[in-house]
Design an enzyme around this catalytic site. Structure first.
Site, PDB file in Angstrom:
ATOM      1  N   ARG A   1      -9.881   3.177  10.177  1.00 34.09           N
ATOM      2  CA  ARG A   1      -9.515   1.823  10.566  1.00 34.09           C
ATOM      3  C   ARG A   1     -10.705   1.012  11.078  1.00 34.09           C
ATOM      4  O   ARG A   1     -10.546  -0.138  11.454  1.00 34.09           O
ATOM      5  CB  ARG A   1      -8.429   1.857  11.652  1.00 34.09           C
ATOM      6  CG  ARG A   1      -7.101   2.423  11.165  1.00 34.09           C
ATOM      7  CD  ARG A   1      -6.106   2.525  12.291  1.00 34.09           C
ATOM      8  NE  ARG A   1      -4.856   3.139  11.871  1.00 34.09           N
ATOM      9  CZ  ARG A   1      -3.778   2.473  11.494  1.00 34.09           C
ATOM     10  NH1 ARG A   1      -3.796   1.157  11.472  1.00 34.09           N
ATOM     11  NH2 ARG A   1      -2.684   3.124  11.138  1.00 34.09           N
TER      12      ARG A   1
ATOM     13  N   ARG B   1      10.175  -7.845   5.008  1.00 32.57           N
ATOM     14  CA  ARG B   1      10.341  -6.453   4.598  1.00 32.57           C
ATOM     15  C   ARG B   1      11.596  -5.830   5.203  1.00 32.57           C
ATOM     16  O   ARG B   1      11.894  -6.013   6.374  1.00 32.57           O
ATOM     17  CB  ARG B   1       9.099  -5.667   5.030  1.00 32.57           C
ATOM     18  CG  ARG B   1       9.068  -4.226   4.601  1.00 32.57           C
ATOM     19  CD  ARG B   1       7.661  -3.674   4.763  1.00 32.57           C
ATOM     20  NE  ARG B   1       7.144  -3.780   6.123  1.00 32.57           N
ATOM     21  CZ  ARG B   1       5.869  -3.599   6.451  1.00 32.57           C
ATOM     22  NH1 ARG B   1       4.984  -3.344   5.511  1.00 32.57           N
ATOM     23  NH2 ARG B   1       5.488  -3.687   7.722  1.00 32.57           N
TER      24      ARG B   1
ATOM     25  N   LYS C   1       0.825  -1.209   0.000  1.00 35.35           N
ATOM     26  CA  LYS C   1       0.000   0.000   0.000  1.00 35.35           C
ATOM     27  C   LYS C   1       0.863   1.265   0.000  1.00 35.35           C
ATOM     28  O   LYS C   1       0.569   2.229  -0.724  1.00 35.35           O
ATOM     29  CB  LYS C   1      -0.924  -0.016   1.223  1.00 35.35           C
ATOM     30  CG  LYS C   1      -1.768   1.233   1.411  1.00 35.35           C
ATOM     31  CD  LYS C   1      -2.862   0.986   2.438  1.00 35.35           C
ATOM     32  CE  LYS C   1      -2.334   0.591   3.788  1.00 35.35           C
ATOM     33  NZ  LYS C   1      -1.703   1.738   4.517  1.00 35.35           N
TER      34      LYS C   1
ATOM     35  N   ARG D   1      12.101  -3.362  10.990  1.00 40.54           N
ATOM     36  CA  ARG D   1      11.403  -2.889  12.183  1.00 40.54           C
ATOM     37  C   ARG D   1      11.214  -4.054  13.141  1.00 40.54           C
ATOM     38  O   ARG D   1      10.911  -5.170  12.728  1.00 40.54           O
ATOM     39  CB  ARG D   1      10.038  -2.323  11.798  1.00 40.54           C
ATOM     40  CG  ARG D   1      10.099  -0.965  11.181  1.00 40.54           C
ATOM     41  CD  ARG D   1       8.782  -0.488  10.624  1.00 40.54           C
ATOM     42  NE  ARG D   1       7.604  -0.909  11.363  1.00 40.54           N
ATOM     43  CZ  ARG D   1       6.368  -0.533  11.032  1.00 40.54           C
ATOM     44  NH1 ARG D   1       6.168   0.262   9.994  1.00 40.54           N
ATOM     45  NH2 ARG D   1       5.330  -0.950  11.731  1.00 40.54           N
TER      46      ARG D   1
ATOM     47  N   ARG E   1      -2.346  -6.599  14.417  1.00 42.29           N
ATOM     48  CA  ARG E   1      -2.642  -5.597  13.387  1.00 42.29           C
ATOM     49  C   ARG E   1      -3.597  -6.166  12.341  1.00 42.29           C
ATOM     50  O   ARG E   1      -4.538  -5.497  11.906  1.00 42.29           O
ATOM     51  CB  ARG E   1      -1.344  -5.134  12.704  1.00 42.29           C
ATOM     52  CG  ARG E   1      -0.565  -4.083  13.466  1.00 42.29           C
ATOM     53  CD  ARG E   1       0.632  -3.616  12.664  1.00 42.29           C
ATOM     54  NE  ARG E   1       1.783  -4.481  12.868  1.00 42.29           N
ATOM     55  CZ  ARG E   1       2.881  -4.464  12.116  1.00 42.29           C
ATOM     56  NH1 ARG E   1       2.956  -3.632  11.098  1.00 42.29           N
ATOM     57  NH2 ARG E   1       3.892  -5.254  12.374  1.00 42.29           N
TER      58      ARG E   1
END
Length: 223
Positions: A87, A126, A13, A161, A173
Site C-alpha cells: 500500500r 456497490r 479489482k 457496507r 482510503r
C-alpha cells in the site's frame, strides 16, 4: 504464475482478481486475510500485529512483510494472486527485496486505471451478495444493476457496507491509494519502472470498461 494486482476501491479489482484466480487456480492472498490468519492462529507475528490493531494503529512493515512472505511461500503449486498489498512505496521496495532474496518469481503486475471520482461513485453504489461478495452488483451501473434487492447473479440477499456510504472514509482510503509520491500508486509505479529489467509483465487495464471487456483484455495478456 504469481500476480500482484493494484486498483482503487471501486475499480473492480476484486472481481477481476477472482476471475484470474479461478481460471488459473491461484491462491487469492488478501492482506486482511493474512492478518486474520496469524492472529487467529496465535502466531508470534499475529500477537504483535494484534497489539497495533487493538490500538487502532497501522501494523509496522517489519511485521507485515514477514506475514505476507510466510503466506506466499506456503501457497499451492499453481501460484498466487496478491491483493491489497503493498500500500506504500516503502512496502513495495521491501516486498520486492524480500521476493528477490527468497527466489520467489513475480510474473505479472496488474494496474486497473480509474479516475478518483468514478471510483467513489462506484463504491457508494456497490452492493454485496450474501452468497458471494465477488458477484458484481452496483445500483449506479446499468450493466450490473441488481434486480431490486436481490443479487443479479444468484438471487441472494444484498447489503451495503457502512463504510461504503461514508464519504469521509472513502476519501481517506483514496487519499492513500491515489498518492503518487508515497502511497499505493507510488508502489504500483515502482513495479512499473522495474518491469522492463526485472522479468515480469506490467499490465494496465481501463477500469471504465465493462466487466467482460476488462476480463477479455486481461485474459489475453495473461499467458
Amino acid at each position: 504464475m504469481n500476480i500482484l494486482i493494484f486498483g482503487p476501491n471501486g475499480s473492480g479489482k476484486g472481481t477481476q482478481g477472482s476471475l484470474a484466480k479461478k481460471k488459473y487456480d491461484l491462491d487469492h492472498i488478501e492482506s486482511g486475510a493474512i492478518f486474520r490468519k496469524h492472529i487467529g492462529g496465535g502466531t508470534e507475528l499475529g500477537k504483535k500485529a494484534k497489539e497495533y490493531i487493538d490500538r487502532g494503529e497501522l501494523v509496522p512493515d517489519d511485521i507485515t512483510i514477514p506475514m505476507v512472505l510466510d503466506v506466499l511461500k506456503n501457497t499451492g503449486p499453481n501460484g498466487w494472486l496478491l491483493d491489497g498489498f503493498p500500500r506504500s512505496i516503502v512496502q513495495a521496495q521491501k516486498l520486492w527485496e524480500a521476493l528477490q532474496a527468497d527466489g520467489v518469481k513475480l510474473n505479472y503486475v496488474i494496474e486497473i486505471l480509474l479516475p478518483r471520482e468514478v471510483a467513489k461513485n462506484r463504491i457508494m453504489g456497490r452492493r454485496l451478495c450474501k452468497n458471494d461478495n465477488n458477484h458484481p452488483n452496483n445500483i449506479f451501473i446499468d450493466a450490473i444493476k441488481p434486480s431490486g434487492e436481490k443479487c443479479r447473479v444468484c438471487g441472494g440477499e444484498l447489503s451495503s457496507r457502512a463504510d461504503d456510504q461514508d464519504e469521509a472514509a472513502i476519501d481517506k482510503r483514496h487519499d492513500i491509494y491515489y498518492d503518487t509520491k508515497t502511497g499505493t500508486l507510488a508502489a504500483s509505479y515502482y513495479f512499473k519502472n522495474l518491469a522492463d529489467t526485472a522479468g515480469f509483465k506490467y499490465i494496465e487495464l481501463d477500469g471504465e470498461g465493462s466487466i467482460d471487456d476488462i476480463k477479455n483484455t486481461l485474459m489475453a495478456q495473461l499467458k
